[in-house]
Design a protein around this motif. Structure first.
Motif, PDB file in Angstrom:
ATOM      1  N   ILE A   1       0.851  -1.192   0.000  1.00 33.79           N
ATOM      2  CA  ILE A   1       0.000   0.000   0.000  1.00 33.79           C
ATOM      3  C   ILE A   1       0.888   1.242   0.000  1.00 33.79           C
ATOM      4  O   ILE A   1       1.799   1.373   0.811  1.00 33.79           O
ATOM      5  CB  ILE A   1      -0.934   0.007   1.223  1.00 33.79           C
ATOM      6  N   ASN A   2       0.598   2.146  -0.919  1.00 34.62           N
ATOM      7  CA  ASN A   2       1.313   3.408  -1.022  1.00 34.62           C
ATOM      8  C   ASN A   2       0.291   4.527  -0.874  1.00 34.62           C
ATOM      9  O   ASN A   2      -0.681   4.585  -1.624  1.00 34.62           O
ATOM     10  CB  ASN A   2       2.025   3.503  -2.376  1.00 34.62           C
ATOM     11  N   ILE A   3       0.506   5.418   0.092  1.00 33.02           N
ATOM     12  CA  ILE A   3      -0.389   6.557   0.302  1.00 33.02           C
ATOM     13  C   ILE A   3       0.406   7.838   0.090  1.00 33.02           C
ATOM     14  O   ILE A   3       1.508   7.997   0.616  1.00 33.02           O
ATOM     15  CB  ILE A   3      -0.996   6.542   1.716  1.00 33.02           C
ATOM     16  N   ILE A   4      -0.180   8.749  -0.697  1.00 30.26           N
ATOM     17  CA  ILE A   4       0.433  10.048  -0.955  1.00 30.26           C
ATOM     18  C   ILE A   4      -0.577  11.121  -0.573  1.00 30.26           C
ATOM     19  O   ILE A   4      -1.711  11.109  -1.060  1.00 30.26           O
ATOM     20  CB  ILE A   4       0.833  10.208  -2.433  1.00 30.26           C
ATOM     21  N   ALA A   5      -0.171  12.017   0.302  1.00 27.22           N
ATOM     22  CA  ALA A   5      -0.993  13.165   0.679  1.00 27.22           C
ATOM     23  C   ALA A   5      -0.206  14.423   0.328  1.00 27.22           C
ATOM     24  O   ALA A   5       0.984  14.521   0.625  1.00 27.22           O
ATOM     25  CB  ALA A   5      -1.311  13.129   2.168  1.00 27.22           C
ATOM     26  N   GLY A   6      -0.872  15.356  -0.328  1.00 31.72           N
ATOM     27  CA  GLY A   6      -0.168  16.554  -0.742  1.00 31.72           C
ATOM     28  C   GLY A   6      -1.060  17.772  -0.756  1.00 31.72           C
ATOM     29  O   GLY A   6      -2.287  17.685  -0.687  1.00 31.72           O
TER      30      GLY A   6
ATOM     31  N   TRP B   1      -2.884   0.202  -4.055  1.00 33.16           N
ATOM     32  CA  TRP B   1      -2.808  -1.089  -3.366  1.00 33.16           C
ATOM     33  C   TRP B   1      -2.355  -2.128  -4.382  1.00 33.16           C
ATOM     34  O   TRP B   1      -3.038  -2.376  -5.373  1.00 33.16           O
ATOM     35  CB  TRP B   1      -4.154  -1.447  -2.776  1.00 33.16           C
ATOM     36  N   LYS B   2      -1.197  -2.701  -4.149  1.00 33.06           N
ATOM     37  CA  LYS B   2      -0.656  -3.741  -5.033  1.00 33.06           C
ATOM     38  C   LYS B   2      -1.262  -5.079  -4.612  1.00 33.06           C
ATOM     39  O   LYS B   2      -0.769  -5.753  -3.717  1.00 33.06           O
ATOM     40  CB  LYS B   2       0.867  -3.768  -4.939  1.00 33.06           C
TER      41      LYS B   2
ATOM     42  N   ILE C   1      -2.682  -3.569  -9.745  1.00 32.97           N
ATOM     43  CA  ILE C   1      -2.609  -2.501  -8.752  1.00 32.97           C
ATOM     44  C   ILE C   1      -3.908  -1.708  -8.821  1.00 32.97           C
ATOM     45  O   ILE C   1      -4.306  -1.251  -9.893  1.00 32.97           O
ATOM     46  CB  ILE C   1      -1.408  -1.567  -9.008  1.00 32.97           C
ATOM     47  N   LEU C   2      -4.549  -1.535  -7.697  1.00 33.94           N
ATOM     48  CA  LEU C   2      -5.774  -0.762  -7.589  1.00 33.94           C
ATOM     49  C   LEU C   2      -5.407   0.633  -7.084  1.00 33.94           C
ATOM     50  O   LEU C   2      -4.760   0.770  -6.048  1.00 33.94           O
ATOM     51  CB  LEU C   2      -6.742  -1.452  -6.622  1.00 33.94           C
ATOM     52  N   LYS C   3      -5.825   1.676  -7.846  1.00 31.32           N
ATOM     53  CA  LYS C   3      -5.457   3.050  -7.508  1.00 31.32           C
ATOM     54  C   LYS C   3      -6.695   3.912  -7.358  1.00 31.32           C
ATOM     55  O   LYS C   3      -7.695   3.696  -8.043  1.00 31.32           O
ATOM     56  CB  LYS C   3      -4.583   3.669  -8.603  1.00 31.32           C
TER      57      LYS C   3
END
Length: 168
Positions: free
Chosen positions: A113-118, A139-140, A146-148
Protein backbone atom coordinates in the motif's frame (compact mmCIF):
# COMPACT_ATOMS: atom_id res chain seq x y z
CA UNK A 1 -1.73 33.80 -47.65
CA UNK A 2 1.56 33.16 -45.97
CA UNK A 3 2.82 32.37 -42.50
CA UNK A 4 6.23 32.57 -40.85
CA UNK A 5 6.52 30.66 -37.57
CA UNK A 6 9.38 30.37 -35.10
CA UNK A 7 9.27 28.03 -32.11
CA UNK A 8 12.20 27.64 -29.72
CA UNK A 9 12.38 25.97 -26.34
CA UNK A 10 14.92 24.76 -23.83
CA UNK A 11 14.71 22.63 -20.70
CA UNK A 12 17.43 22.25 -18.14
CA UNK A 13 17.56 20.30 -14.90
CA UNK A 14 20.21 20.10 -12.24
CA UNK A 15 20.03 17.54 -9.42
CA UNK A 16 22.25 17.31 -6.39
CA UNK A 17 22.44 14.92 -3.45
CA UNK A 18 23.55 16.64 -0.27
CA UNK A 19 23.44 13.46 1.80
CA UNK A 20 21.46 10.22 1.79
CA UNK A 21 18.35 11.92 3.20
CA UNK A 22 18.43 15.26 1.37
CA UNK A 23 18.31 15.83 -2.40
CA UNK A 24 17.21 18.74 -4.52
CA UNK A 25 16.41 19.46 -8.12
CA UNK A 26 16.32 22.79 -9.94
CA UNK A 27 14.70 23.00 -13.36
CA UNK A 28 13.97 25.69 -15.93
CA UNK A 29 11.72 25.48 -18.95
CA UNK A 30 11.72 28.39 -21.38
CA UNK A 31 9.97 28.71 -24.71
CA UNK A 32 9.40 31.41 -27.26
CA UNK A 33 7.00 31.38 -30.18
CA UNK A 34 6.29 33.86 -32.94
CA UNK A 35 3.86 33.82 -35.81
CA UNK A 36 3.38 36.35 -38.57
CA UNK A 37 0.52 35.51 -40.91
CA UNK A 38 -1.14 37.33 -43.77
CA UNK A 39 -4.45 36.36 -45.36
CA UNK A 40 -5.35 37.72 -48.80
CA UNK A 41 -8.68 37.86 -50.59
CA UNK A 42 -8.68 35.52 -53.57
CA UNK A 43 -10.74 37.73 -55.89
CA UNK A 44 -8.41 40.75 -55.86
CA UNK A 45 -5.35 39.59 -53.90
CA UNK A 46 -5.82 42.37 -51.32
CA UNK A 47 -4.74 41.94 -47.72
CA UNK A 48 -7.69 40.73 -45.64
CA UNK A 49 -6.03 40.20 -42.26
CA UNK A 50 -2.54 40.31 -40.80
CA UNK A 51 -1.85 38.50 -37.53
CA UNK A 52 1.30 39.01 -35.48
CA UNK A 53 2.00 37.09 -32.29
CA UNK A 54 4.99 36.74 -29.98
CA UNK A 55 4.81 34.61 -26.86
CA UNK A 56 7.33 33.87 -24.09
CA UNK A 57 7.05 31.40 -21.21
CA UNK A 58 9.52 30.90 -18.34
CA UNK A 59 8.95 28.19 -15.69
CA UNK A 60 11.64 27.72 -13.01
CA UNK A 61 11.05 25.17 -10.22
CA UNK A 62 12.91 23.95 -7.14
CA UNK A 63 12.08 20.60 -5.53
CA UNK A 64 13.56 19.16 -2.33
CA UNK A 65 13.28 15.46 -1.41
CA UNK A 66 13.68 14.69 2.30
CA UNK A 67 14.07 11.24 3.81
CA UNK A 68 16.44 8.32 3.67
CA UNK A 69 13.75 5.65 4.05
CA UNK A 70 12.12 5.00 0.64
CA UNK A 71 8.97 3.97 2.52
CA UNK A 72 8.55 7.46 4.00
CA UNK A 73 9.50 10.49 1.88
CA UNK A 74 8.70 14.20 1.88
CA UNK A 75 8.73 16.33 -1.28
CA UNK A 76 8.68 20.13 -0.96
CA UNK A 77 8.98 22.71 -3.67
CA UNK A 78 8.19 26.02 -5.25
CA UNK A 79 7.87 27.37 -8.76
CA UNK A 80 7.08 30.44 -10.82
CA UNK A 81 5.39 31.00 -14.18
CA UNK A 82 6.05 34.12 -16.23
CA UNK A 83 4.25 34.39 -19.55
CA UNK A 84 3.95 37.24 -22.03
CA UNK A 85 2.09 37.59 -25.28
CA UNK A 86 2.23 40.47 -27.70
CA UNK A 87 -0.28 40.32 -30.52
CA UNK A 88 -2.30 42.67 -32.63
CA UNK A 89 -5.32 40.58 -31.54
CA UNK A 90 -4.79 41.47 -27.87
CA UNK A 91 -4.04 45.16 -28.35
CA UNK A 92 -0.80 45.44 -26.37
CA UNK A 93 1.69 43.39 -24.36
CA UNK A 94 -0.05 41.13 -21.84
CA UNK A 95 1.75 39.53 -18.88
CA UNK A 96 0.59 36.66 -16.67
CA UNK A 97 2.53 35.79 -13.50
CA UNK A 98 1.87 33.08 -10.95
CA UNK A 99 3.82 31.18 -8.35
CA UNK A 100 3.18 28.13 -6.22
CA UNK A 101 4.48 26.09 -3.32
CA UNK A 102 3.78 22.43 -2.68
CA UNK A 103 4.34 19.70 -0.12
CA UNK A 104 3.78 15.96 -0.41
CA UNK A 105 4.21 13.03 1.96
CA UNK A 106 4.57 9.51 0.56
CA UNK A 107 4.26 6.47 2.81
CA UNK A 108 4.50 2.74 1.95
CA UNK A 109 2.94 0.09 4.17
CA UNK A 110 3.98 -3.58 4.03
CA UNK A 111 5.21 -3.14 0.43
CA UNK A 112 1.62 -3.36 -0.83
CA UNK A 113 0.00 0.00 0.00
CA UNK A 114 1.31 3.41 -1.02
CA UNK A 115 -0.39 6.56 0.30
CA UNK A 116 0.43 10.05 -0.95
CA UNK A 117 -0.99 13.16 0.68
CA UNK A 118 -0.17 16.55 -0.74
CA UNK A 119 -1.13 20.19 -0.95
CA UNK A 120 -0.36 22.97 -3.42
CA UNK A 121 -0.85 26.70 -2.88
CA UNK A 122 -1.17 28.82 -6.05
CA UNK A 123 -0.63 32.57 -6.03
CA UNK A 124 -1.91 34.32 -9.14
CA UNK A 125 -1.67 38.07 -9.84
CA UNK A 126 -5.20 38.20 -11.35
CA UNK A 127 -7.10 35.81 -9.06
CA UNK A 128 -7.43 34.90 -5.42
CA UNK A 129 -4.86 32.45 -4.10
CA UNK A 130 -5.96 28.82 -4.17
CA UNK A 131 -5.20 25.87 -1.89
CA UNK A 132 -5.43 22.46 -3.61
CA UNK A 133 -5.23 19.30 -1.46
CA UNK A 134 -4.90 15.72 -2.74
CA UNK A 135 -4.83 12.22 -1.30
CA UNK A 136 -3.99 9.13 -3.37
CA UNK A 137 -3.69 5.45 -2.55
CA UNK A 138 -2.33 2.50 -4.51
CA UNK A 139 -2.81 -1.09 -3.37
CA UNK A 140 -0.66 -3.74 -5.03
CA UNK A 141 -3.07 -6.68 -4.95
CA UNK A 142 -0.57 -8.91 -6.76
CA UNK A 143 2.40 -8.32 -9.11
CA UNK A 144 0.05 -7.98 -12.11
CA UNK A 145 -2.72 -5.85 -10.56
CA UNK A 146 -2.61 -2.50 -8.75
CA UNK A 147 -5.77 -0.76 -7.59
CA UNK A 148 -5.46 3.05 -7.51
CA UNK A 149 -7.67 5.87 -6.32
CA UNK A 150 -7.32 9.55 -5.55
CA UNK A 151 -9.34 12.59 -4.57
CA UNK A 152 -8.28 16.20 -4.71
CA UNK A 153 -8.99 19.72 -5.83
CA UNK A 154 -7.24 21.74 -8.51
CA UNK A 155 -6.93 25.24 -9.90
CA UNK A 156 -6.15 26.50 -13.39
CA UNK A 157 -6.19 30.18 -14.20
CA UNK A 158 -7.58 31.15 -17.61
CA UNK A 159 -4.97 31.44 -20.36
CA UNK A 160 -4.42 34.44 -22.64
CA UNK A 161 -7.17 33.51 -25.08
CA UNK A 162 -9.71 33.17 -22.30
CA UNK A 163 -8.50 36.36 -20.61
CA UNK A 164 -8.09 38.80 -23.45
CA UNK A 165 -9.39 37.58 -26.82
CA UNK A 166 -12.74 39.08 -27.71
CA UNK A 167 -14.99 36.38 -29.19
CA UNK A 168 -17.98 38.64 -29.84
Amino acid sequence: GNTVETDKSIYGKWQHTINKSLKYKVSLYATGYSNNAAVYLQKNDSLYEEIKLEQLLLKPEVQVNIGSDPNSLWVLGTGYNYETVNSNRYGDLKVLQSSYIFAQKQTHFINKINIIAGVRYDINKLYHSQLSPKVAIAWKVNPAFILKGSVGAGFKAPDFRQQYLNFS
